[in-house]
Design a protein around this motif. Structure first.
Motif, PDB file in Angstrom:
ATOM      1  N   MET A  52      16.837  16.714 -29.346  1.00 41.06           N
ATOM      2  CA  MET A  52      17.550  16.560 -28.268  1.00 41.06           C
ATOM      3  C   MET A  52      19.116  17.110 -28.591  1.00 41.06           C
ATOM      4  SD  MET A  52      16.729  14.859 -25.579  1.00 41.06           S
ATOM      5  CE  MET A  52      15.160  14.730 -24.942  1.00 41.06           C
ATOM      6  N   THR A  53      19.458  17.263 -29.842  1.00 41.43           N
ATOM      7  CA  THR A  53      20.793  17.934 -30.175  1.00 41.43           C
ATOM      8  C   THR A  53      20.757  19.291 -29.093  1.00 41.43           C
ATOM      9  OG1 THR A  53      19.941  18.787 -32.109  1.00 41.43           O
ATOM     10  CG2 THR A  53      21.563  17.029 -32.197  1.00 41.43           C
ATOM     11  N   GLN A  54      19.660  19.973 -29.086  1.00 43.80           N
ATOM     12  CA  GLN A  54      19.601  21.105 -28.302  1.00 43.80           C
ATOM     13  C   GLN A  54      19.422  20.766 -26.856  1.00 43.80           C
ATOM     14  OE1 GLN A  54      20.045  23.796 -30.154  1.00 43.80           O
ATOM     15  NE2 GLN A  54      20.027  22.418 -31.922  1.00 43.80           N
ATOM     16  N   ILE A  55      18.859  19.996 -26.315  1.00 40.68           N
ATOM     17  CA  ILE A  55      18.548  19.884 -25.145  1.00 40.68           C
ATOM     18  C   ILE A  55      19.278  18.854 -24.256  1.00 40.68           C
ATOM     19  CG2 ILE A  55      16.654  18.823 -23.313  1.00 40.68           C
ATOM     20  CD1 ILE A  55      14.846  19.879 -25.776  1.00 40.68           C
ATOM     21  N   SER A  56      19.721  17.623 -24.751  1.00 42.37           N
ATOM     22  CA  SER A  56      20.452  16.955 -24.311  1.00 42.37           C
ATOM     23  C   SER A  56      21.694  16.199 -25.191  1.00 42.37           C
ATOM     24  CB  SER A  56      19.762  15.588 -23.279  1.00 42.37           C
ATOM     25  OG  SER A  56      20.860  14.779 -23.055  1.00 42.37           O
ATOM     26  N   SER A  57      22.743  16.888 -25.548  1.00 38.88           N
ATOM     27  CA  SER A  57      23.516  16.317 -26.566  1.00 38.88           C
ATOM     28  C   SER A  57      23.754  14.971 -26.470  1.00 38.88           C
ATOM     29  CB  SER A  57      24.504  17.298 -26.982  1.00 38.88           C
ATOM     30  OG  SER A  57      25.228  17.681 -25.756  1.00 38.88           O
ATOM     31  N   ASP A  58      24.058  14.555 -25.094  1.00 44.60           N
ATOM     32  CA  ASP A  58      24.630  13.263 -24.945  1.00 44.60           C
ATOM     33  C   ASP A  58      23.691  12.110 -25.625  1.00 44.60           C
ATOM     34  OD1 ASP A  58      26.758  14.089 -23.741  1.00 44.60           O
ATOM     35  OD2 ASP A  58      26.412  13.331 -21.934  1.00 44.60           O
ATOM     36  N   THR A  59      22.525  12.393 -25.275  1.00 45.24           N
ATOM     37  CA  THR A  59      21.342  11.595 -25.781  1.00 45.24           C
ATOM     38  C   THR A  59      21.207  11.594 -27.229  1.00 45.24           C
ATOM     39  OG1 THR A  59      20.110  11.997 -23.954  1.00 45.24           O
ATOM     40  CG2 THR A  59      19.056  11.012 -25.809  1.00 45.24           C
ATOM     41  N   ALA A  60      21.485  12.803 -27.959  1.00 41.65           N
ATOM     42  CA  ALA A  60      21.350  12.997 -29.253  1.00 41.65           C
ATOM     43  C   ALA A  60      22.588  12.298 -30.228  1.00 41.65           C
ATOM     44  CB  ALA A  60      21.166  14.287 -29.673  1.00 41.65           C
ATOM     45  N   PHE A  61      23.787  12.699 -29.303  1.00 40.49           N
ATOM     46  CA  PHE A  61      24.882  12.210 -30.057  1.00 40.49           C
ATOM     47  C   PHE A  61      25.033  10.743 -30.250  1.00 40.49           C
ATOM     48  CE2 PHE A  61      27.526  16.266 -29.274  1.00 40.49           C
ATOM     49  CZ  PHE A  61      26.634  16.971 -29.975  1.00 40.49           C
ATOM     50  N   GLU A  62      24.465   9.812 -29.267  1.00 34.93           N
ATOM     51  CA  GLU A  62      24.723   8.274 -29.134  1.00 34.93           C
ATOM     52  C   GLU A  62      23.841   7.894 -30.290  1.00 34.93           C
ATOM     53  OE1 GLU A  62      26.443   6.230 -28.149  1.00 34.93           O
ATOM     54  OE2 GLU A  62      25.145   4.333 -28.478  1.00 34.93           O
ATOM     55  N   LEU A  63      22.556   8.521 -30.539  1.00 36.38           N
ATOM     56  CA  LEU A  63      21.622   7.923 -31.520  1.00 36.38           C
ATOM     57  C   LEU A  63      22.104   8.184 -32.833  1.00 36.38           C
ATOM     58  CD1 LEU A  63      18.361   9.172 -30.074  1.00 36.38           C
ATOM     59  CD2 LEU A  63      19.094   7.063 -29.857  1.00 36.38           C
ATOM     60  N   ILE A  64      22.905   9.602 -32.909  1.00 37.94           N
ATOM     61  CA  ILE A  64      23.544   9.718 -34.357  1.00 37.94           C
ATOM     62  C   ILE A  64      24.594   8.879 -34.541  1.00 37.94           C
ATOM     63  CG2 ILE A  64      24.738  11.682 -35.520  1.00 37.94           C
ATOM     64  CD1 ILE A  64      22.963  13.782 -34.211  1.00 37.94           C
ATOM     65  N   ARG A  65      25.389   8.648 -33.491  1.00 32.67           N
ATOM     66  CA  ARG A  65      26.372   7.881 -33.715  1.00 32.67           C
ATOM     67  C   ARG A  65      26.317   6.173 -34.255  1.00 32.67           C
ATOM     68  NH1 ARG A  65      29.067   3.586 -31.626  1.00 32.67           N
ATOM     69  NH2 ARG A  65      27.652   3.212 -30.054  1.00 32.67           N
ATOM     70  N   GLN A  66      25.207   6.032 -33.385  1.00 33.20           N
ATOM     71  CA  GLN A  66      24.645   4.516 -33.941  1.00 33.20           C
ATOM     72  C   GLN A  66      24.459   4.326 -35.506  1.00 33.20           C
ATOM     73  OE1 GLN A  66      21.541   3.319 -31.311  1.00 33.20           O
ATOM     74  NE2 GLN A  66      22.697   3.370 -29.545  1.00 33.20           N
ATOM     75  N   LEU A  67      23.685   5.544 -35.779  1.00 36.54           N
ATOM     76  CA  LEU A  67      23.192   5.419 -37.333  1.00 36.54           C
ATOM     77  C   LEU A  67      24.587   5.793 -38.187  1.00 36.54           C
ATOM     78  CD1 LEU A  67      20.155   8.091 -37.023  1.00 36.54           C
ATOM     79  CD2 LEU A  67      20.027   5.636 -37.589  1.00 36.54           C
ATOM     80  N   LEU A  68      25.235   6.465 -38.020  1.00 35.92           N
ATOM     81  CA  LEU A  68      26.395   6.810 -38.991  1.00 35.92           C
ATOM     82  C   LEU A  68      27.525   5.426 -38.774  1.00 35.92           C
ATOM     83  CD1 LEU A  68      27.680  10.267 -37.480  1.00 35.92           C
ATOM     84  CD2 LEU A  68      26.582   9.507 -39.817  1.00 35.92           C
ATOM     85  N   HIS A  69      27.421   4.741 -37.465  1.00 33.61           N
ATOM     86  CA  HIS A  69      28.014   3.485 -37.516  1.00 33.61           C
ATOM     87  C   HIS A  69      27.534   2.336 -38.471  1.00 33.61           C
ATOM     88  CE1 HIS A  69      30.430   0.092 -35.875  1.00 33.61           C
ATOM     89  NE2 HIS A  69      29.309  -0.313 -35.751  1.00 33.61           N
ATOM     90  N   ASN A  70      26.241   2.240 -38.465  1.00 33.02           N
ATOM     91  CA  ASN A  70      25.447   1.313 -39.149  1.00 33.02           C
ATOM     92  C   ASN A  70      25.555   1.626 -40.649  1.00 33.02           C
ATOM     93  OD1 ASN A  70      21.723   0.337 -39.470  1.00 33.02           O
ATOM     94  ND2 ASN A  70      23.644  -0.918 -39.527  1.00 33.02           N
ATOM     95  N   ALA A  71      25.729   2.878 -40.963  1.00 32.77           N
ATOM     96  CA  ALA A  71      25.808   3.010 -42.433  1.00 32.77           C
ATOM     97  C   ALA A  71      27.219   2.827 -42.969  1.00 32.77           C
ATOM     98  CB  ALA A  71      25.412   4.615 -42.792  1.00 32.77           C
ATOM     99  N   ASP A  72      28.110   3.059 -42.213  1.00 37.04           N
ATOM    100  CA  ASP A  72      29.601   2.886 -42.134  1.00 37.04           C
ATOM    101  C   ASP A  72      29.860   1.344 -42.256  1.00 37.04           C
ATOM    102  OD1 ASP A  72      32.133   4.330 -42.465  1.00 37.04           O
ATOM    103  OD2 ASP A  72      32.720   3.379 -40.768  1.00 37.04           O
ATOM    104  N   GLU A  73      29.165   0.697 -41.653  1.00 38.22           N
ATOM    105  CA  GLU A  73      29.664  -0.802 -41.708  1.00 38.22           C
ATOM    106  C   GLU A  73      29.170  -1.518 -42.853  1.00 38.22           C
ATOM    107  OE1 GLU A  73      30.412  -3.522 -39.050  1.00 38.22           O
ATOM    108  OE2 GLU A  73      31.536  -1.571 -38.639  1.00 38.22           O
ATOM    109  N   SER A  74      28.318  -0.833 -43.525  1.00 37.04           N
ATOM    110  CA  SER A  74      27.529  -1.515 -44.612  1.00 37.04           C
ATOM    111  C   SER A  74      28.482  -0.908 -45.875  1.00 37.04           C
ATOM    112  CB  SER A  74      26.180  -1.553 -44.609  1.00 37.04           C
ATOM    113  OG  SER A  74      25.666  -0.284 -44.384  1.00 37.04           O
ATOM    114  N   ASN A  75      29.306  -0.023 -45.811  1.00 38.15           N
ATOM    115  CA  ASN A  75      30.057   0.646 -46.694  1.00 38.15           C
ATOM    116  C   ASN A  75      29.069   1.548 -47.401  1.00 38.15           C
ATOM    117  OD1 ASN A  75      32.504  -0.658 -46.144  1.00 38.15           O
ATOM    118  ND2 ASN A  75      31.909  -2.292 -47.117  1.00 38.15           N
ATOM    119  N   ALA A  76      28.234   2.433 -46.783  1.00 43.43           N
ATOM    120  CA  ALA A  76      27.340   3.239 -47.696  1.00 43.43           C
ATOM    121  C   ALA A  76      28.217   4.645 -48.184  1.00 43.43           C
ATOM    122  CB  ALA A  76      26.170   3.539 -46.979  1.00 43.43           C
ATOM    123  N   ASP A  77      28.122   5.018 -49.224  1.00 41.85           N
ATOM    124  CA  ASP A  77      28.939   6.281 -49.722  1.00 41.85           C
ATOM    125  C   ASP A  77      28.017   7.362 -49.335  1.00 41.85           C
ATOM    126  OD1 ASP A  77      30.815   5.112 -51.223  1.00 41.85           O
ATOM    127  OD2 ASP A  77      29.287   4.731 -52.620  1.00 41.85           O
TER     128      ASP A  77
END
Ligand code: SF4
Ligand code: SF4
Ligand code: SF4
Ligand code: SF4
Lengths: 190, 323
Positions: B202-227
């Protein structure tokens, strides 16, 4: 799976989808529970959730289903498939719908189908995919004006030495071509 | 043990570090990988959307080649999409005779054939966890990853579909990589989105869809202080790493979470030099994270960015790309 009495015709849309999908019979017993839509990462951007799409298939809305972006927004994550209480092979049904739509040129937004075609074009020619060729060919033919949005990505890939400049070709490319040609004939006879 | 190795296209270039690190740890862990001669791309998720018979045939050529190579019994794929395609094709050819027949008829045009079930298709994580095991791995740990907080990211394709009867990992909340990381001495954070999809192509086809999914993953890892987020798939790595800057720009966020392969962390814990493991090729630098385990990492040059306003240096003579 109970024997379902039908009027004997296999021309209705649902039967067509079922016949083209391995294990597709269970589509007849969809509960409309919505587990699939609730699990779908692309759900918010789909025209219809998978559950809605299946209701439309039941009701025979052939064109609306095939024209919708739903199958194309399916990223094959199989979340719905492992969670569906009726073991409906939802991901495979999405593949069936995509293939039907491509055959009949029934899609409004051509980005996803053309991405698939660009990708496979390289595979059929070289036996390997080719990321740089793909990225440029796809973006230049689709969104020449937004090609700069690809900029940081492609430039980064090159400076990090993570993008090949030439496609690789397998040795058995002619063998592969013969196999794929035969497969396409067989598919057309289906 | 000897395994058939199907690297897939990404491991040749965009995911070279995954290939390097896999090979670097193989010897010490007693695995020997024999690459399938003249393998072809498995078609990712794209071919099944266009032509199913051709899609199965494309994948099956690899199975056929592997099955006739040096009495191989196990075929290992490090890429999630490759693993899924190989396993699904092997399974469906046996389960649905029509698919088996059509596929073999196609293969015959190239003088090949494949008997479903002749190979065990496995993902690299499964091999490391099941065949090598935590105990033998812990014996090899010389540089424990103490103080490194890791978020184990499984993605979707390896954990999910139940093709064949053995199911290596739980589809909803797997923990095998969690235990593996513990064995290496790392601190594993709870990562509820560990099997959520990153958006794939989806990063190639509809970046809005992909970026939101990637954002959620990064947020989740960041919230738990992952290095660091640890992955088992080249595409997951690419999406979370190479698009992290664009995701930040899109949402006005400032995530800086390096994405490493599980094989790289195994290698570091076994004292293999970072460079041999391909560490340093990430877009999002891992050096701050790796400092926590006492490592200095030499990085490949960062992507050319915008010149700073107060940058007085002369422009490069040629080939300089202005971001
Ligand atoms: S999860 Fe299965 S049963 Fe429920 S709506 Fe979706 S397809 Fe139908
Ligand atoms: S497989 Fe497709 S339809 Fe099902 S949850 Fe994933 S993206 Fe949605
Ligand atoms: S699916 Fe992706 S990684 Fe696997 S062989 Fe094809 S291009 Fe390579
Ligand atoms: S998480 Fe993304 S890249 Fe990883 S397997 Fe799923 S779709 Fe593919």
């Amino acid at each position: 799976m109970p024997e379902v009495p039908t009027n004997g015709s296999s021309s209705d849309f649902r039967t067509e989808v079922i016949n083209a999908t391995p294990g597709g019979e269970n589509l007849r017993i969809c509960l409309q529970c919505g587990t699939c839509g609730g699990s779908c990462p692309s759900g918010p951007d789909m025209d219809y959730s998978p559950r809605q799409l299946f209701a439309m298939i039941d009701a025979g809305f052939r064109d609306d289903v095939l024209k919708s972006n739903t199958p194309w927004y399916c990223v094959s994550c199989y979340y719905c498939t492992v969670r569906c209480p009726k073991e409906i092979p939802i991901t495979d049904i999405m593949y069936t719908l995509k293939q039907m739509a491509v055959k009949e040129h029934l899609y409004d937004d051509s980005d996803a189908p053309e991405w698939s075609e660009s990708f496979i074009g390289f595979v059929e020619t070289y036996g390997r995919s080719f990321e740089l060729g793909l990225a440029t060919r796809y973006h230049l033919t689709h969104s020449p004006l937004s090609k700069f949005s690809l900029g940081p990505f492609a430039i980064g890939m090159v400076t990090k030495n993570r993008l090949a400049f030439l496609p690789e070709r397998i040795e058995g490319i002619n063998q592969l071509k013969a196999i794929l040609e035969r497969a396409k004939q067989l598919e057309a006879e289906q | 043990m000897k395994y058939g190795y199907y690297p897939g296209c990404s491991l040749g270039k965009s995911a070279k570090p995954y290939d390097d690190s896999t090979k670097a740890i193989a010897d010490q862990l007693g695995m020997s990988f024999e690459e399938i001669d003249d393998w072809n791309c498995c078609g990712a998720t794209e071919y099944f959307s266009l032509n199913k018979t051709a899609a199965y045939a494309l994948v099956a050529r690899n199975l056929a080649l592997a099955a006739k190579q040096d009495s191989l019994t196990d075929l290992v794929a490090p890429c999630s999409a490759c693993y899924l395609n190989l396993r699904k094709t092997d399974d469906y050819m046996g389960k649905y005779p029509k698919i088996g027949d059509l596929t073999n008829e196609s293969l015959a045009a190239g003088g090949l054939s494949y008997e479903p079930g002749s190979l065990r298709v496995r993902h690299l994580l499964d091999v490391v966890v099941e065949d090598i095991g935590f105990e033998s791995i812990s014996e090899k740990v010389t540089n424990p990853l103490t103080n490194l907080w890791v978020a184990p990211y499984y993605g979707c394709m390896v954990v999910r579909p139940e093709f064949g009867d053995t199911d290596p990992v739980d589809a909803e909340y797997p923990v095998t990589m969690d235990h593996l990381m513990e064995t290496l001495g790392a601190t594993v954070v709870d990562f509820p989105l560990k099997t959520h999809c990153c958006g794939g192509h989806m990063t190639q086809i509809s970046s809005d869809t992909a970026f939101e999914l990637i954002r959620q993953l990064l947020h989740n890892a960041d919230e738990s202080n992952a290095d660091v987020i640890v992955t088992i798939c080249p595409m997951c790595q690419l999406n979370l790493d190479a698009y992290q800057t664009q995701v930040n720009r899109h949402f006005g966020t400032n995530y800086k979470i390096p994405i490493l392969y599980f094989t790289q962390l195994i290698g570091l814990a076994m004292g293999i030099p970072a460079k041999k493991l391909g560490v340093g090729k990430e877009f999002v630098s891992a050096s701050a994270a790796l400092k926590k385990i006492g490592l200095e990492v030499e990085e490949e040059p960062a992507p050319a960015g915008k010149r700073k306003k107060d940058d007085k240096s002369l422009p490069m003579p040629s080939g300089r790309v202005e971001g």
